[in-house]
Every structure is written in C-alpha cells, then in structure tokens.
Design an enzyme around this catalytic site. Structure first.
Site, mmCIF file in Angstrom:
data_model
loop_
_atom_site.group_PDB
_atom_site.id
_atom_site.type_symbol
_atom_site.label_atom_id
_atom_site.label_comp_id
_atom_site.label_asym_id
_atom_site.label_seq_id
_atom_site.Cartn_x
_atom_site.Cartn_y
_atom_site.Cartn_z
ATOM 1 N N GLY A 121 0.810 -1.215 0.000
ATOM 2 C CA GLY A 121 0.000 0.000 0.000
ATOM 3 C C GLY A 121 0.842 1.263 0.000
ATOM 4 N N LYS A 167 9.832 2.706 -0.225
ATOM 5 C CA LYS A 167 8.742 2.742 0.763
ATOM 6 C C LYS A 167 8.342 4.190 0.975
ATOM 7 C CE LYS A 167 8.461 0.234 4.598
ATOM 8 N NZ LYS A 167 8.936 -0.332 5.889
ATOM 9 N N ASP A 169 -2.335 6.813 2.747
ATOM 10 C CA ASP A 169 -1.830 7.832 1.819
ATOM 11 C C ASP A 169 -0.628 7.349 0.999
ATOM 12 O OD1 ASP A 169 0.116 7.732 3.743
ATOM 13 O OD2 ASP A 169 -0.045 9.839 4.360
ATOM 14 N N ARG A 225 6.360 -12.987 1.014
ATOM 15 C CA ARG A 225 6.012 -13.211 2.415
ATOM 16 C C ARG A 225 5.150 -14.460 2.534
ATOM 17 N NH1 ARG A 225 5.599 -7.408 3.638
ATOM 18 N NH2 ARG A 225 6.522 -6.425 1.826
ATOM 19 N N ASP A 273 2.172 -11.305 7.038
ATOM 20 C CA ASP A 273 2.609 -10.483 5.905
ATOM 21 C C ASP A 273 3.962 -9.833 6.193
ATOM 22 O OD1 ASP A 273 0.839 -9.103 7.813
ATOM 23 O OD2 ASP A 273 1.338 -7.302 6.687
#
Ligand code: AMP
Ligand code: MG
Length: 486
Positions: A88, A109, A121, A179, A248
């Site tokens: 995300g 990231k 966001d 993962r 995860d």
C-alpha cells in the site's frame, strides 16, 4: 543504466501485482545513501549520488529498466486474517543480480498510493524511515539475516499522522519481498495454478536445492521452517523484539523484514512488548517462539494443495515438517544462549544455567545487553562488582555467579572470553538513542542519526569515543512504546 535491472517478478502473471508508478515528492533531500551496499550490488554509487539518483530514489523519476509495481499479498494481522493487504505504500522498482548470482529487490517505501493503499496515503513519515535505516543496518552488522537500507530521503512534504510530520522515502533492498502472506493471497482465492507458479518461483529464487528433492514443495516448507526457526533464535539472542510478526511481515527467504514497532530490550523481561498496539502481548519477547510456529503453520496450510494429491497425506506431510520447528528452534536458542555465557555447544544443564540467569535478570530488572557484556569482563578481571550493580536484587546473581564459575572451571578462559565478546554486542540500537535521532531528524538535524549509525557499524567492538551509547537509558529516558508510524 544506473541500475542494471533484471525484473523477474514483473514477468510473473498479472495476478501477482499491480503496475504502478511512484508519485513525485516536492523537495527531496538525500540523508544517507548506502554506497557500500550499492557497490556490492554492482551499482555505480558515484553515479547514484547525483540529481538523477536522487530523482529515482525519491520516486520523482522512473529509472531506465525499472518496471515499477506493487506486490499483492494477504496476511494474518494479530491473529485475524486480512485477505486484501498488498504493497500500500511500497513500490518495487526492479531487481538486480549480484556477481554471485543472488537476486535482490530494490523497493521504495513511502512512494505514494497504489491499488493496495485502501484508505492509506501511501506515504511514510520521516521517523520510521530513519528507524528502519538504523535498525536494519545494525541487524546486518550484528550478523542477523535482514533486509537492508539502501537510502533515506526527506521528501520535503508533510504527512498527517499524530499531527503533521515531515515525510520521507526509504529504499529497501531484500533477497525478495515474498512473504507468507503472498502465499496466503493465492490460497485464500483458491487459485492453485498461481500458487504453484509462486512456489516454483520461490524455490528457484531461494531454495534451488529443493528442485532436486522428491517433493520440492515439502522441501520448500522444510527450508522455510528451518530458516525462520533459526532467525527467531538469533533475534532472541540479541534481545530483539520484532513487534509485529504478522504473516505479511514474515519473509520466506528467512530475512527479517518490517522494522515498525520493533525494539531491543533494555531491562530483561520475557513478557516485554513495545508496540503501542500489541495489547495482548501476542508478540512479546518470549512469545516470538510459539508465534513463529503459528505463522509457519499458516504457511504450511497454503501449501496443502501442492504437498500431495491426497488431502490426508498432504496434512501428514505438513504436520511432520512443522513438528521439526520446536527442535530446530530450541537447539539454535540453546547454542546461541550458552555461547553468551562462554560455553560452546552447551548441553541441557548449560541451558538450565542460562534459564537461571534469565530469571535472576527478570527479577533484578537487569539490562540484557550489559549483563552479558559485563560477564566477560568479570571472567577476565575476577571481579563481579560491575555485574552485581546491574541487578536490583544482587542475592540471586551472587549464587548464580558461583555456579557459573564452577561450570567454567575446566573451560579455557581466554576462549570463553573471546566467544562471549563476539556473541554479546557492546552496542545495540537502544530505543532512547533511536528516538533521539528521530527527534533531531524531524527538526532537520541528522547528525545524531549519522553518529548512531556509525557506532552501530561495529557492534562487538569497544569504541571509547562512543561509550555513552553503551549505557542503558536513565529512568526519564526509557521508551515505553514504539509506533508503526504508518
Ligand atoms: P504494516 O503494518 O506496516 O506491515 O502494513 C500493513 C498493511 O498496511 C500493508 O498492506 C501496507 O501496505 C499497508 N499500509 C501501511 N501504511 C500505509 C500507508 N501509509 N498507506 C497505504 N497503505 C499502508
Ligand atoms: Mg508490513
């Protein structure tokens, strides 16, 4: 090309990821570039240390050869299953292959929203960027398998967290970002074809020997169990609490990933947690062992369709592989902790000696790192004063020191001391120091960050110019809780 990209994940089926470009930031500033790591990966660090390099690593420009994408994954978060997680706020730029053939992901990231952002966001505050840089590089210097820090950038934009905070972009390097949750993504969708594609890809990338096994998928399971069981023992040897061992956040490569609410313990307690959201103590220090097994059980479940055509035999294969976890983990813990008290290849009695020390430490609220380091000094000098001073209740440790000295009676003293000194670090990223570096960084002063990073490059070596970084926090400096900051 600055990055000699060779992108294998982008060649996997569409269901594995969503193509997405980073969203630019306003005024990127390079705080630190890991040029040594760049060189190791065959990337020209001098070329990267440029306006072009800054543009690429801040997400303002897509590098030649990059095929940016967000990876799909699910995960159990604090025990509850979330079928739809995914990157995300992370974007995989691509992969590079080191001279020895090992492939590495280059990932940003905090580079903006992706189709997996849900209500987030896609950004990162600067604090977590600095934390991940310091802690992941400290872990690497401590010898723990880990993802690496490649670059830390201040974005020049603010992000809204607990108020407005300065934003940042972090570049992470990993042997891969696959993962347990990546397997869960396909298992939850009963997409067995892509599950097999993922398993085959993982075997080729991380467990090539499994290709020659009678049952490659069983060999994959056994391999992941072994690496995770050893990894968690390695964390515990150093007093490290991961803090968010959701499925995860567990790699199948066996590298530590996701330095969110992680922390190194100061005073020892088996029930210690730091994460502000871990109310049940699910990821407490000593609970990391059973949680490791729990996570691997979730991994084994995803592999059931591949392990055997017969469901019952499949379950039996998974169970027998999982049964090995306890033994591997216990052996690794025993070896790592007996080394901390100067005993190579310790037996069950030596493990009891370790346990007795740990319970005295818990009772006496003794600093984990200092106790072990001072024990080697005590062995050298013959004086126990410095060790005893670390305990609130010195009685328990006095008795323990007597048994320890008699156990070491027949052991070569200089060998024991040297084993202890290469096992027990002088310097760990203490929380109050990490906080100090973050606070200063938030006001634009990166000197404490650089200094802390420097001292942690040689964690096992006495560095007289840095003695203040050895010390446990004063009572008013103790950090009680850490935050993901996401
Ligand atoms: P974490 O707890 O950091 O492992 O993240 C769990 C999930 O939340 C992952 O799917 C992340 O990509 C997502 N996530 C965390 N922070 C953000 C953010 N600021 N924007 C979008 N997604 C996020
Ligand atoms: Mg995560």
């Amino acid at each position: 090309m600055i990055f000699p990209f060779d992108n294998s994940y982008a060649r996997l089926p569409d269901a594995f990821f969503a193509p997405v470009e980073p969203t630019p930031v306003s005024a990127p500033l390079m705080i630190r570039l890991n040029d040594r790591l760049a060189t190791e990966l065959g990337i020209d660090a001098t070329r990267l240390d440029s306006a072009e390099g800054l543009a690429i690593l801040s997400g303002n420009e897509v590098a030649e050869g990059s095929e940016p994408l967000a990876m799909a994954y699910s995960g159990h978060q604090f025990g509850g299953f979330s079928p739809q997680l995914g990157d995300g706020r992370a974007i995989l730029l691509g992969e590079v292959v080191r001279d020895d053939g090992v492939r590495f992901d280059i990932q940003l990231k905090g580079a903006g929203q992706t189709p997996f952002s849900r209500r987030g966001d896609g950004r990162s505050a600067l604090g977590p960027v600095l934390r991940e840089y310091i802690v992941s590089e400290a872990m690497a210097a401590l010898g723990v398998p880990t993802t690496r820090a490649f670059a830390a950038i201040a974005s020049g934009d603010n992000v809204l967290r607990e108020g407005l905070m300065p934003g940042g972009v972090f570049t992470r390097v990993a042997q891969s970002h696959i993962r347990i949750g990546t397997f869960q993504w396909f298992a939850a969708r009963e997409d067995h074809d892509n599950l097999k594609v993922l398993a085959d890809y993982t075997i080729e990338r991380h467990y090539p020997d499994a290709q020659h096994d009678d049952n490659p998928y069983r060999a994959l399971l056994v391999g992941v169990i072994e690496r995770q069981a050893k990894l968690i023992a390695h964390w515990m040897q150093l007093g490290f609490i991961h803090g968010v061992m959701n499925t995860d956040n567990m790699t199948v490569s066996g590298e530590t990933i996701d330095y969110g609410p992680c922390a190194f313990m100061d005073a020892y307690h088996p029930a210690k947690t730091f994460s502000s959201i871990d109310h049940q103590g699910r990821y407490a220090f000593a609970n990391q062992s059973p949680i490791g097994h729990w996570n691997l059980t979730r991994f084994a479940e995803t592999l059931l369709p591949l392990l055997d055509g017969d469901p019952q035999r499949s379950v039996a294969e998974a169970e027998s592989a999982l049964d090995a976890f306890a033994g591997i983990h216990r052996t690794a813990l025993q070896e790592r902790f007996t080394a901390k008290i100067g005993i190579q290849q310790g037996d069950a009695d030596d493990w009891h000696l370790v346990e007795a020390l740990l319970s005295a430490m818990a009772e006496g609220e003794a600093d984990f790192t200092l106790v072990f380091r001072h024990l080697s000094d005590a062995l050298e000098s013959g004086s126990d004063q410095a060790v005893m001073h670390l305990f609130n209740q010195p009685e328990a440790i006095v008795a323990w020191l007597t048994s320890w000295r008699s156990r070491l009676h027949d052991v070569d003293r200089s060998q024991a001391i040297s084993l202890m000194r290469r096992t027990n670090p002088v310097f760990i990223p203490r929380n109050h120091r990490v906080e100090e570096a973050i606070q200063a960084g938030n006001s634009g002063d990166f000197a404490p960050f650089h200094r802390l990073h420097e001292v942690l490059q040689h964690p096992f070596t006495e560095q007289p110019e840095f003695t203040e970084y050895e010390a446990a926090p004063a009572p008013d400096e103790v950090v009680q809780a850490t935050f993901c900051g996401t």
